[in-house]
Design a protein around this motif. Sequence first.
Motif, PDB file in Angstrom:
ATOM      1  N   ALA A 187      83.982 -99.691  23.432  1.00 24.24           N
ATOM      2  CA  ALA A 187      84.055 -98.711  22.282  1.00 24.24           C
ATOM      3  C   ALA A 187      83.402 -99.345  20.971  1.00 24.24           C
ATOM      4  O   ALA A 187      83.497-100.724  20.867  1.00 24.24           O
ATOM      5  CB  ALA A 187      85.460 -98.250  22.027  1.00 24.24           C
ATOM      6  N   PRO A 188      82.850 -98.623  20.230  1.00 26.70           N
ATOM      7  CA  PRO A 188      82.297 -99.209  18.797  1.00 26.70           C
ATOM      8  C   PRO A 188      83.366 -99.718  17.953  1.00 26.70           C
ATOM      9  O   PRO A 188      84.424 -99.464  17.766  1.00 26.70           O
ATOM     10  CB  PRO A 188      81.601 -98.166  18.059  1.00 26.70           C
ATOM     11  N   VAL A 189      83.075-101.151  17.205  1.00 25.30           N
ATOM     12  CA  VAL A 189      83.797-101.518  16.421  1.00 25.30           C
ATOM     13  C   VAL A 189      83.683-100.428  15.065  1.00 25.30           C
ATOM     14  O   VAL A 189      82.619-100.404  14.877  1.00 25.30           O
ATOM     15  CB  VAL A 189      83.424-102.937  15.824  1.00 25.30           C
ATOM     16  N   ALA A 190      84.702-100.137  14.291  1.00 30.15           N
ATOM     17  CA  ALA A 190      84.721 -99.079  13.304  1.00 30.15           C
ATOM     18  C   ALA A 190      83.904 -99.548  12.242  1.00 30.15           C
ATOM     19  O   ALA A 190      84.175-100.664  11.683  1.00 30.15           O
ATOM     20  CB  ALA A 190      86.143 -98.918  12.986  1.00 30.15           C
ATOM     21  N   GLY A 191      82.955 -98.908  11.562  1.00 31.26           N
ATOM     22  CA  GLY A 191      82.428 -99.111  10.679  1.00 31.26           C
ATOM     23  C   GLY A 191      81.437 -99.954  10.394  1.00 31.26           C
ATOM     24  O   GLY A 191      81.064-100.649   9.158  1.00 31.26           O
ATOM     25  N   LEU A 192      81.159-100.823  11.635  1.00 30.63           N
ATOM     26  CA  LEU A 192      80.274-102.032  11.537  1.00 30.63           C
ATOM     27  C   LEU A 192      78.903-101.741  11.756  1.00 30.63           C
ATOM     28  O   LEU A 192      78.441-101.237  13.049  1.00 30.63           O
ATOM     29  CB  LEU A 192      80.890-103.021  12.360  1.00 30.63           C
ATOM     30  N   THR A 193      77.971-101.955  10.803  1.00 30.73           N
ATOM     31  CA  THR A 193      76.485-101.996  11.156  1.00 30.73           C
ATOM     32  C   THR A 193      75.591-103.151  10.651  1.00 30.73           C
ATOM     33  O   THR A 193      76.312-103.943   9.864  1.00 30.73           O
ATOM     34  CB  THR A 193      75.765-100.507  10.597  1.00 30.73           C
ATOM     35  N   GLY A 194      74.647-103.274  11.010  1.00 32.76           N
ATOM     36  CA  GLY A 194      73.698-104.304  10.646  1.00 32.76           C
ATOM     37  C   GLY A 194      74.206-105.767  11.035  1.00 32.76           C
ATOM     38  O   GLY A 194      73.522-106.644  10.587  1.00 32.76           O
ATOM     39  N   ALA A 195      74.737-105.905  12.201  1.00 32.13           N
ATOM     40  CA  ALA A 195      75.268-107.098  12.694  1.00 32.13           C
ATOM     41  C   ALA A 195      74.011-107.586  13.316  1.00 32.13           C
ATOM     42  O   ALA A 195      73.233-107.190  14.007  1.00 32.13           O
ATOM     43  CB  ALA A 195      76.456-106.940  13.627  1.00 32.13           C
ATOM     44  N   SER A 196      74.066-109.044  13.310  1.00 37.47           N
ATOM     45  CA  SER A 196      73.006-109.831  13.937  1.00 37.47           C
ATOM     46  C   SER A 196      73.482-110.948  14.809  1.00 37.47           C
ATOM     47  O   SER A 196      72.729-111.315  15.762  1.00 37.47           O
ATOM     48  CB  SER A 196      71.926-110.457  13.092  1.00 37.47           C
ATOM     49  N   ALA A 197      74.792-111.075  14.784  1.00 42.81           N
ATOM     50  CA  ALA A 197      75.372-112.187  15.788  1.00 42.81           C
ATOM     51  C   ALA A 197      76.608-111.933  15.949  1.00 42.81           C
ATOM     52  O   ALA A 197      77.375-111.324  14.949  1.00 42.81           O
ATOM     53  CB  ALA A 197      74.961-113.647  15.414  1.00 42.81           C
ATOM     54  N   ILE A 198      77.566-112.264  16.936  1.00 43.78           N
ATOM     55  CA  ILE A 198      78.682-112.102  17.043  1.00 43.78           C
ATOM     56  C   ILE A 198      79.628-113.359  17.696  1.00 43.78           C
ATOM     57  O   ILE A 198      78.651-114.206  18.309  1.00 43.78           O
ATOM     58  CB  ILE A 198      78.979-110.849  18.122  1.00 43.78           C
ATOM     59  N   ALA A 199      80.798-113.480  17.545  1.00 40.78           N
ATOM     60  CA  ALA A 199      81.430-114.501  18.159  1.00 40.78           C
ATOM     61  C   ALA A 199      82.858-113.968  18.372  1.00 40.78           C
ATOM     62  O   ALA A 199      83.500-113.137  17.754  1.00 40.78           O
ATOM     63  CB  ALA A 199      81.500-115.736  17.175  1.00 40.78           C
ATOM     64  N   ALA A 200      83.514-114.577  19.227  1.00 35.09           N
ATOM     65  CA  ALA A 200      85.047-114.309  19.678  1.00 35.09           C
ATOM     66  C   ALA A 200      85.969-115.407  19.728  1.00 35.09           C
ATOM     67  O   ALA A 200      85.473-116.486  20.457  1.00 35.09           O
ATOM     68  CB  ALA A 200      84.917-113.499  20.970  1.00 35.09           C
ATOM     69  N   GLY A 201      87.130-115.417  19.236  1.00 36.38           N
ATOM     70  CA  GLY A 201      88.061-116.371  19.354  1.00 36.38           C
ATOM     71  C   GLY A 201      89.099-115.896  20.389  1.00 36.38           C
ATOM     72  O   GLY A 201      88.784-114.795  21.205  1.00 36.38           O
ATOM     73  N   ALA A 202      90.100-116.608  20.226  1.00 36.28           N
ATOM     74  CA  ALA A 202      91.360-115.931  21.286  1.00 36.28           C
ATOM     75  C   ALA A 202      91.783-114.607  21.085  1.00 36.28           C
ATOM     76  O   ALA A 202      91.660-113.860  22.020  1.00 36.28           O
ATOM     77  CB  ALA A 202      92.632-117.123  21.195  1.00 36.28           C
ATOM     78  N   SER A 205      87.707-111.853  16.197  1.00 36.53           N
ATOM     79  CA  SER A 205      86.429-111.672  16.352  1.00 36.53           C
ATOM     80  C   SER A 205      85.737-111.798  15.082  1.00 36.53           C
ATOM     81  O   SER A 205      86.041-111.465  13.944  1.00 36.53           O
ATOM     82  CB  SER A 205      86.107-110.108  16.793  1.00 36.53           C
ATOM     83  N   LEU A 206      84.343-112.057  15.157  1.00 37.28           N
ATOM     84  CA  LEU A 206      83.396-112.512  14.012  1.00 37.28           C
ATOM     85  C   LEU A 206      82.161-111.818  14.214  1.00 37.28           C
ATOM     86  O   LEU A 206      81.761-111.672  15.405  1.00 37.28           O
ATOM     87  CB  LEU A 206      83.106-113.906  13.822  1.00 37.28           C
ATOM     88  N   ALA A 207      81.397-111.232  13.064  1.00 38.90           N
ATOM     89  CA  ALA A 207      80.013-110.740  13.136  1.00 38.90           C
ATOM     90  C   ALA A 207      79.125-111.050  12.050  1.00 38.90           C
ATOM     91  O   ALA A 207      79.748-111.348  11.004  1.00 38.90           O
ATOM     92  CB  ALA A 207      80.156-109.293  13.115  1.00 38.90           C
ATOM     93  N   LEU A 208      78.222-111.572  12.109  1.00 40.18           N
ATOM     94  CA  LEU A 208      77.255-112.012  11.188  1.00 40.18           C
ATOM     95  C   LEU A 208      76.437-110.664  10.663  1.00 40.18           C
ATOM     96  O   LEU A 208      75.820-110.161  11.674  1.00 40.18           O
ATOM     97  CB  LEU A 208      76.481-113.124  11.774  1.00 40.18           C
ATOM     98  N   VAL A 209      76.679-110.339   9.473  1.00 37.44           N
ATOM     99  CA  VAL A 209      75.993-109.079   8.904  1.00 37.44           C
ATOM    100  C   VAL A 209      74.920-109.131   8.174  1.00 37.44           C
ATOM    101  O   VAL A 209      75.067-110.063   7.213  1.00 37.44           O
ATOM    102  CB  VAL A 209      76.888-108.039   8.180  1.00 37.44           C
ATOM    103  N   GLY A 210      73.680-108.992   8.356  1.00 41.08           N
ATOM    104  CA  GLY A 210      72.272-109.125   7.906  1.00 41.08           C
ATOM    105  C   GLY A 210      71.685-109.853   8.625  1.00 41.08           C
ATOM    106  O   GLY A 210      72.238-110.561   9.558  1.00 41.08           O
ATOM    107  N   LYS A 211      70.342-110.288   8.127  1.00 41.02           N
ATOM    108  CA  LYS A 211      69.570-111.189   8.664  1.00 41.02           C
ATOM    109  C   LYS A 211      69.896-112.599   8.592  1.00 41.02           C
ATOM    110  O   LYS A 211      70.214-112.963   7.622  1.00 41.02           O
ATOM    111  CB  LYS A 211      68.111-111.063   8.087  1.00 41.02           C
ATOM    112  N   PRO A 212      70.189-113.544   9.656  1.00 38.54           N
ATOM    113  CA  PRO A 212      70.558-114.660   9.282  1.00 38.54           C
ATOM    114  C   PRO A 212      69.848-115.839   8.515  1.00 38.54           C
ATOM    115  O   PRO A 212      68.526-115.620   8.357  1.00 38.54           O
ATOM    116  CB  PRO A 212      70.268-115.429  10.751  1.00 38.54           C
ATOM    117  N   GLY A 213      70.436-116.338   7.666  1.00 38.98           N
ATOM    118  CA  GLY A 213      70.157-117.052   6.494  1.00 38.98           C
ATOM    119  C   GLY A 213      69.412-116.436   5.437  1.00 38.98           C
ATOM    120  O   GLY A 213      68.901-116.850   4.318  1.00 38.98           O
TER     121      GLY A 213
END
Length: 368
Positions: A187-202, A205-213
Amino acid sequence: MAEKRLKSWGNNRSGQLGDGTWADLRTTATAVLGLTSAEVAKIAAGGFGSSAGHGLALLTDRTVQSWGVNGSGQLGDGTVFSHNVPGQVVNLSDATDIAAGGAHSLALLADGTVAAWGQNHHGQLGNGTGADSSVPVRVEGLAKVVAIAAGLHHSLALREDGTVWAWGYNSSGQLGDGTSASRGVPAPVAGLTGASAIAAGAGHSLALVGKPGSGATVKAWGYNATGQLGDNTTINRFTPVATQGAWSGGVWQIAAGCNHSMAVVDGDSRLKAWGQNTAGQLGDGTTVFRTTPVTVPGLTGVRLVAGGREHTVALSGTSTVHSWGSNGSGQLGDGTTSDSTTPVPTLTALTGIDKLAAPVGGDFSLAN
C-alpha cells in the motif's frame, strides 16, 4: 595475483560469513567462498539476534547467491537448511537489486516487479498470504519499481513516480499508511511523493525526498522510541515526518540500522547519525541517544554507509573502511571485540571497495 574476493567479518554462528566454517566469530575480514569481487554487482545482509544472519550477492549475470541461516527459507534455495557457503537462489535469472530483512529477502526484477522469499508471519513477502516461502514469490500489485528495502518484518519499494509502497508488520507505523494494521500486500505511504531513495530499520523507515545532493531532505516514519526518526521527539509516527537536519547542500545517501539512522550530507560529504546509541553506533564519542542528527567526527568524503543492529560501517574518502559501535562479535573488523564510540579502521586493508552491507538486526559486515 589472486583474484579479489567478497569479504565478511563478525558473527558467524549461522555461517553468515560464507567462508565455509561455523566459526563463532571473525574479528578481521575473511573471504566469502566462491565469489570474486568482479562478479558481484550488489550485496545485502539480513538477520536478527545474537546468532542469526544471512547474506545475499547479486551477480553480474543477474542471478542471486545466498548463505547463512535458513530456518524460514530466507536463502531461497527451496530448503530450510542453513549453509555456510553461497548457493544459488532458485528461479531468479533477471534480478537488478536485492535487499535482506530480519528473516526475509527481496529482489527487484528487470521488469520492475519484486520477488520475495523467507519468513512471512507478518505479510512481509507481500503475496497476500501468511505462509513462509523457501522459493521466490511475486509481490502483488507492484510495477515500475526502481529500488527496494527490507526492515526486520516489513518491506519497502520505491516506484519510478517517486511514491513509496510498504507491506508487512506495522505495529509502530513503519508502513506509513496512517494505521498500525499490518498488510500482506503493498500500500502507498501516505502523502509521500518525490522520493529518490529508501531505507528500512527494524521498525522504522526512511525516504530521501528530492534529487540526491540537490537540496534533498529526509522523511521518516515508524518506531521512534530512541529518536531514530530525527524529528526531535521519541513519538512513533504513522505517517512521514521531516527529519530535523541541518543539511549542507542537501543529502545524497541514507541508511538505517536497527534503531538508528544515517545520512551522508552533500557539500562536505560528512556523515550524520541519530537514534539509539547504546554501544556508540552513532560514532560521536558518546553513548547518548540523539533525537536529531549529529555529525560523526573524523570522517570526510564519506561515500558509503550501512547500519547493523548496534554498529555502523562506512567508506571514507581515503577509501578506508571504518566501523564503530558494538563489537562483541568482531563486527567492526578491527581485530578486537571491544566496542568503539568513534570510527576505527578495519585491521585488514580493504582496497577497491565500492559496496558495503550490514544486517538490520545482526552483527556482521560485508564489503566488496
